[in-house]
Design an enzyme around this catalytic site. Sequence first.
Site, short mmCIF file in Angstrom:
data_model
loop_
_atom_site.label_atom_id
_atom_site.label_comp_id
_atom_site.label_asym_id
_atom_site.label_seq_id
_atom_site.Cartn_x
_atom_site.Cartn_y
_atom_site.Cartn_z
N HIS A 66 -4.51 1.56 8.62
CA HIS A 66 -3.68 1.69 7.41
C HIS A 66 -3.79 3.07 6.77
O HIS A 66 -4.79 3.76 6.93
CB HIS A 66 -4.10 0.66 6.36
CG HIS A 66 -4.04 -0.74 6.82
ND1 HIS A 66 -4.93 -1.69 6.43
CD2 HIS A 66 -3.19 -1.38 7.67
CE1 HIS A 66 -4.64 -2.85 6.98
NE2 HIS A 66 -3.59 -2.68 7.74
N LYS A 76 -11.07 7.67 1.20
CA LYS A 76 -11.85 6.43 1.08
C LYS A 76 -13.33 6.73 1.31
O LYS A 76 -13.68 7.62 2.08
CB LYS A 76 -11.40 5.40 2.12
CG LYS A 76 -9.96 4.94 1.95
CD LYS A 76 -9.58 3.95 3.02
CE LYS A 76 -8.13 3.50 2.84
NZ LYS A 76 -7.72 2.56 3.89
N TYR A 136 -15.20 -0.43 -0.69
CA TYR A 136 -14.77 0.96 -0.56
C TYR A 136 -14.13 1.46 -1.84
O TYR A 136 -13.52 0.72 -2.59
CB TYR A 136 -13.86 1.17 0.64
CG TYR A 136 -12.61 0.34 0.70
CD1 TYR A 136 -11.38 0.88 0.36
CD2 TYR A 136 -12.64 -0.99 1.15
CE1 TYR A 136 -10.22 0.13 0.45
CE2 TYR A 136 -11.49 -1.75 1.23
CZ TYR A 136 -10.29 -1.19 0.87
OH TYR A 136 -9.14 -1.93 0.94
N ASP A 173 -0.02 -6.00 10.84
CA ASP A 173 -0.80 -5.13 11.71
C ASP A 173 -0.38 -5.24 13.18
O ASP A 173 -0.71 -4.38 13.98
CB ASP A 173 -2.31 -5.40 11.55
CG ASP A 173 -2.85 -4.86 10.24
OD1 ASP A 173 -2.16 -4.05 9.59
OD2 ASP A 173 -3.97 -5.24 9.86
#
Length: 190
Positions: A66, A76, A136, A173
């Site tokens: 992603h 991230k 995260y 996905d």
Amino acid sequence: MPIISVDKFAIPGPARLQLKRAGDERGWFSETWNAKDWLEAGLSEEKWVQDNHAFSAERGTTRGLHFQAPPHAQAKLIQVIRGRIFDAIVDLRTGSPTFGQSVCLELSSDAPQAFYVPVGFAHGYQTLAPDTLVYYKVTDYYAPQTEGGLLWNGKAVGVDWPMKQDVTLSKRDHDWPDLDTLASPFQYLA
């Protein structure tokens, strides 16, 4: 945090941070992020604006690959709170000498580590243990209108996932494009 060491990769930008963990008869303590230590370690200054948790019940749960496109692109900082993951990123910066190349590593709650993923990379992971919890930080807010992705097991992507079959995967996905047909929204800035 304090950071014990920073592992760099052949692709400039991403980094694995080895963090200090202090323990005694009660258990252990670890700082998970500290702005001063981050800058002293030579990492690029980031403004973290949102923290996320993702829980995966089954081993083999695969999330990704992603990204969020500009103007809401996200860096991230990934850590595993419980369990173990195979983490993968792919360089999507058009014009980059490492465009299309990947960095893959394992993160586990047994080792105090964090994985820094700068803007311009698709990110995904696969759980290697049941009941895995991933935490995260990101540098921009969730903006669903800018979501994008890359086919996790695409031939042009070339990530060697530990589990290739019998994975738990969302419908979206399954439907992302492979690298050779992706119109990347990211530009490499030398």
